[in-house]
Design an enzyme around this catalytic site. Structure first.
Site, PDB file in Angstrom:
ATOM      1  N   ASP A 139     -30.470  42.114 -70.253  1.00 20.94           N
ATOM      2  CA  ASP A 139     -30.714  40.666 -70.274  1.00 20.94           C
ATOM      3  C   ASP A 139     -30.548  40.193 -71.708  1.00 20.94           C
ATOM      4  O   ASP A 139     -31.443  40.387 -72.532  1.00 20.94           O
ATOM      5  CB  ASP A 139     -32.141  40.357 -69.810  1.00 20.94           C
ATOM      6  CG  ASP A 139     -32.323  40.522 -68.314  1.00 20.94           C
ATOM      7  OD1 ASP A 139     -31.779  39.704 -67.565  1.00 20.94           O
ATOM      8  OD2 ASP A 139     -33.026  41.465 -67.907  1.00 20.94           O
ATOM      9  N   ARG A 147     -32.877  41.101 -75.697  1.00 19.57           N
ATOM     10  CA  ARG A 147     -33.453  42.423 -75.950  1.00 19.57           C
ATOM     11  C   ARG A 147     -32.951  43.005 -77.271  1.00 19.57           C
ATOM     12  O   ARG A 147     -33.644  43.789 -77.907  1.00 19.57           O
ATOM     13  CB  ARG A 147     -33.109  43.395 -74.817  1.00 19.57           C
ATOM     14  CG  ARG A 147     -33.262  42.849 -73.405  1.00 19.57           C
ATOM     15  CD  ARG A 147     -34.657  42.381 -73.076  1.00 19.57           C
ATOM     16  NE  ARG A 147     -34.752  42.004 -71.679  1.00 19.57           N
ATOM     17  CZ  ARG A 147     -35.733  41.283 -71.171  1.00 19.57           C
ATOM     18  NH1 ARG A 147     -36.707  40.851 -71.949  1.00 19.57           N
ATOM     19  NH2 ARG A 147     -35.757  40.982 -69.885  1.00 19.57           N
ATOM     20  N   ARG A 209     -34.160  28.052 -71.605  1.00 17.28           N
ATOM     21  CA  ARG A 209     -33.157  29.039 -71.184  1.00 17.28           C
ATOM     22  C   ARG A 209     -32.017  28.338 -70.438  1.00 17.28           C
ATOM     23  O   ARG A 209     -30.916  28.876 -70.336  1.00 17.28           O
ATOM     24  CB  ARG A 209     -33.781  30.096 -70.275  1.00 17.28           C
ATOM     25  CG  ARG A 209     -34.848  30.945 -70.950  1.00 17.28           C
ATOM     26  CD  ARG A 209     -35.629  31.756 -69.927  1.00 17.28           C
ATOM     27  NE  ARG A 209     -34.770  32.719 -69.227  1.00 17.28           N
ATOM     28  CZ  ARG A 209     -35.158  33.426 -68.171  1.00 17.28           C
ATOM     29  NH1 ARG A 209     -36.380  33.251 -67.661  1.00 17.28           N
ATOM     30  NH2 ARG A 209     -34.332  34.282 -67.609  1.00 17.28           N
ATOM     31  N   LYS A 239     -27.480  33.125 -62.858  1.00 16.83           N
ATOM     32  CA  LYS A 239     -28.804  33.307 -62.279  1.00 16.83           C
ATOM     33  C   LYS A 239     -29.595  32.002 -62.459  1.00 16.83           C
ATOM     34  O   LYS A 239     -29.237  31.183 -63.308  1.00 16.83           O
ATOM     35  CB  LYS A 239     -29.525  34.488 -62.950  1.00 16.83           C
ATOM     36  CG  LYS A 239     -29.742  34.333 -64.468  1.00 16.83           C
ATOM     37  CD  LYS A 239     -30.359  35.581 -65.062  1.00 16.83           C
ATOM     38  CE  LYS A 239     -30.696  35.385 -66.522  1.00 16.83           C
ATOM     39  NZ  LYS A 239     -31.208  36.612 -67.155  1.00 16.83           N
ATOM     40  N   HIS A 240     -30.582  31.716 -61.629  1.00 18.94           N
ATOM     41  CA  HIS A 240     -31.179  32.511 -60.568  1.00 18.94           C
ATOM     42  C   HIS A 240     -31.016  31.719 -59.262  1.00 18.94           C
ATOM     43  O   HIS A 240     -31.796  30.791 -59.027  1.00 18.94           O
ATOM     44  CB  HIS A 240     -32.658  32.725 -60.824  1.00 18.94           C
ATOM     45  CG  HIS A 240     -32.992  33.298 -62.166  1.00 18.94           C
ATOM     46  ND1 HIS A 240     -33.036  32.541 -63.323  1.00 18.94           N
ATOM     47  CD2 HIS A 240     -33.291  34.557 -62.529  1.00 18.94           C
ATOM     48  CE1 HIS A 240     -33.361  33.306 -64.346  1.00 18.94           C
ATOM     49  NE2 HIS A 240     -33.526  34.537 -63.910  1.00 18.94           N
ATOM     50  N   HIS A 252     -42.317  36.099 -61.340  1.00 18.86           N
ATOM     51  CA  HIS A 252     -42.827  37.332 -61.937  1.00 18.86           C
ATOM     52  C   HIS A 252     -44.269  37.568 -61.510  1.00 18.86           C
ATOM     53  O   HIS A 252     -44.694  38.709 -61.311  1.00 18.86           O
ATOM     54  CB  HIS A 252     -42.782  37.259 -63.471  1.00 18.86           C
ATOM     55  CG  HIS A 252     -41.407  37.291 -64.049  1.00 18.86           C
ATOM     56  ND1 HIS A 252     -40.634  36.174 -64.166  1.00 18.86           N
ATOM     57  CD2 HIS A 252     -40.688  38.322 -64.547  1.00 18.86           C
ATOM     58  CE1 HIS A 252     -39.479  36.498 -64.724  1.00 18.86           C
ATOM     59  NE2 HIS A 252     -39.486  37.790 -64.967  1.00 18.86           N
ATOM     60  N   ASP A 325     -32.882  39.582 -58.154  1.00 19.74           N
ATOM     61  CA  ASP A 325     -33.715  39.618 -59.348  1.00 19.74           C
ATOM     62  C   ASP A 325     -34.576  40.878 -59.234  1.00 19.74           C
ATOM     63  O   ASP A 325     -34.589  41.564 -58.196  1.00 19.74           O
ATOM     64  CB  ASP A 325     -34.573  38.354 -59.410  1.00 19.74           C
ATOM     65  CG  ASP A 325     -34.988  37.990 -60.835  1.00 19.74           C
ATOM     66  OD1 ASP A 325     -34.914  38.867 -61.715  1.00 19.74           O
ATOM     67  OD2 ASP A 325     -35.394  36.837 -61.057  1.00 19.74           O
TER      68      ASP A 325
END
Length: 395
Positions: A139, A147, A209, A239-240, A252, A325
């Site tokens: 990601d 990351r 984002r 996404k998403h 999440h 996901d």
């Protein structure tokens, strides 16, 4: 019986490796990714007669085909130990778990030299043992989801959040810069860009984002970002689906939904995904949000045949790889076992299962569902054929 199955898998893997190695050797002389040199038309037809996804599919055991449909963390291949290097333990694990992809997180990535060595060794192990290369995924959107970009161990360009980008050219540059350092490190799939339209002002999980509130702008900028990734040799992901920007809650943590109708979604949230095929997007990631006014119940979109097969495949005409996901999110694990969720996702039309909470249970339950006739082998072949087609195209 189990020993016989493993031996049969090894023999099949050898047949696959021979065919795929021929293709990889040939393709090494010509790069076929967007923006690069194309294969000589005079040779293309003869090459495709050497090996294609049908030959490889025919050589695979059912177990190998099912495992190709999973993307897992590297810890799955080490039975839980945090992975910062690939070793013989991981290599041996590919015999048991010939997965289709591995996804890496910040804890796996220390610096450039370590990451390059880890990814190179992992890819070599997959090809040697399984005969099929891995999707090596991360990601890396820019902004807060990076990351590598947010890791002090890497000297890479810092990309601002997508919500701050003000032009198509700026979006392309963001994708190009990210793609360049991902390619150098050995990745081939970026779970980016975010193609959510930020229609709910109370949304917290997406925020900056997203490229913004206007659906056409989001499509334009996300497509340009994807072009930047492609021109660097990295596959992209919208996404998403069908649009996490319409929700308030975070999948999440648990249940999240939008009460919009299909017609309302078509006016905004679905616009970027409707343009995904024309933009040549490699993956679409399905969210776990619920859309009860479309599906008639609270089933997560990732498990809904209505959303995956009827709308994304049928109405929107997308024929790339559909990936869930992460299946260890609260919206899934609070309601389903790993096996139940994997079986439902595959029956919904999903091609790849990302990070089930219990990977081994998920894979075995899918195999059991096939034995019981709940999933047809033809359904498995449909997804694996699509996966192999992409892998042959890039290697």
């Amino acid at each position: 019986m189990e020993k016989q199955m493993i031996l049969a898998d090894k023999k099949n893997a050898l047949r696959i490796a021979v065919g795929l190695t021929m293709a990889m050797m040939f393709l090494a002389t010509s790069v076929v990714f967007q923006g690069k040199e194309q294969m000589d038309p005079a040779l293309e037809e003869s090459q495709m007669s050497v090996v294609d996804e049908e030959e490889i599919l025919h050589a695979m055991s059912l177990r190998q085909k099912v495992y190709q449909m999973f993307i897992v963390t590297p810890e799955v291949l080490t039975d839980g130990a945090n992975v910062t290097k690939a070793d013989e333990t991981m290599r041996a694990k590919f015999e048991e778990c010939p997965v289709g992809g591995v996804v890496y997180f910040s804890k796996n990535l220390i610096d450039t030299a370590q990451t390059k060595q880890m990814l190179l060794y992992t890819q070599e192990a997959a090809v040697d043992i399984v005969g099929i290369p891995l999707f090596q995924c991360v990601d890396e959107e820019g902004g807060k989801v990076a990351r590598i970009g947010n890791n002090k161990g890497f000297n890479v360009p810092k990309i601002k959040p997508m919500g701050t980008i003000k032009s198509e050219q700026g979006a392309y540059k963001a994708g190009s810069k990210i793609g360049a350092y991902l390619k150098e490190l050995g990745f081939n799939v970026d779970f980016a860009p975010d193609a959510d339209v930020l229609t709910n002002e109370n949304n917290t999980v997406i925020g900056d984002r997203s490229f913004g509130k206007d659906a056409e702008t989001v499509l334009c900028y996300a497509s340009a970002y994807s072009d930047g990734l492609h021109d660097s040799g990295i596959m992209s992901t919208f996404k998403h689906f069908p649009g996490h920007g319409a929700t308030e809650a975070d999948t999440h943590k648990g249940f999240a939904y939008t009460d919009k109708s299909y017609e309302e979604l078509q006016m905004a949230e679905l616009v970027p995904f409707a343009g995904a095929s024309e933009a040549e997007i490699d993956f679409i990631m399905i969210s776990h949000i619920s859309v009860p006014n479309v599906t008639g119940d609270d089933t997560p979109c990732s498990l809904s045949r209505k959303m995956v097969t009827e709308i994304l495949r049928g109405d929107l005409g997308y024929d790339g790889i559909i990936v869930t996901d992460a299946m260890n999110m609260g919206a899934i694990v609070e309601q389903y076992t790993s096996g139940e969720a994997a079986v439902a996702a595959i029956n919904a039309g999903v091609d790849m299962i990302l990070m089930p909470q219990d990977f081994h249970q998920a894979a075995e339950d899918v195999l059991s569902a096939i034995d019981r006739g709940e999933i047809s082998e033809e359904r498995i072949d449909e997804s694996v054929r699509r996966i192999l087609n992409v892998k042959l195209r890039i290697y």
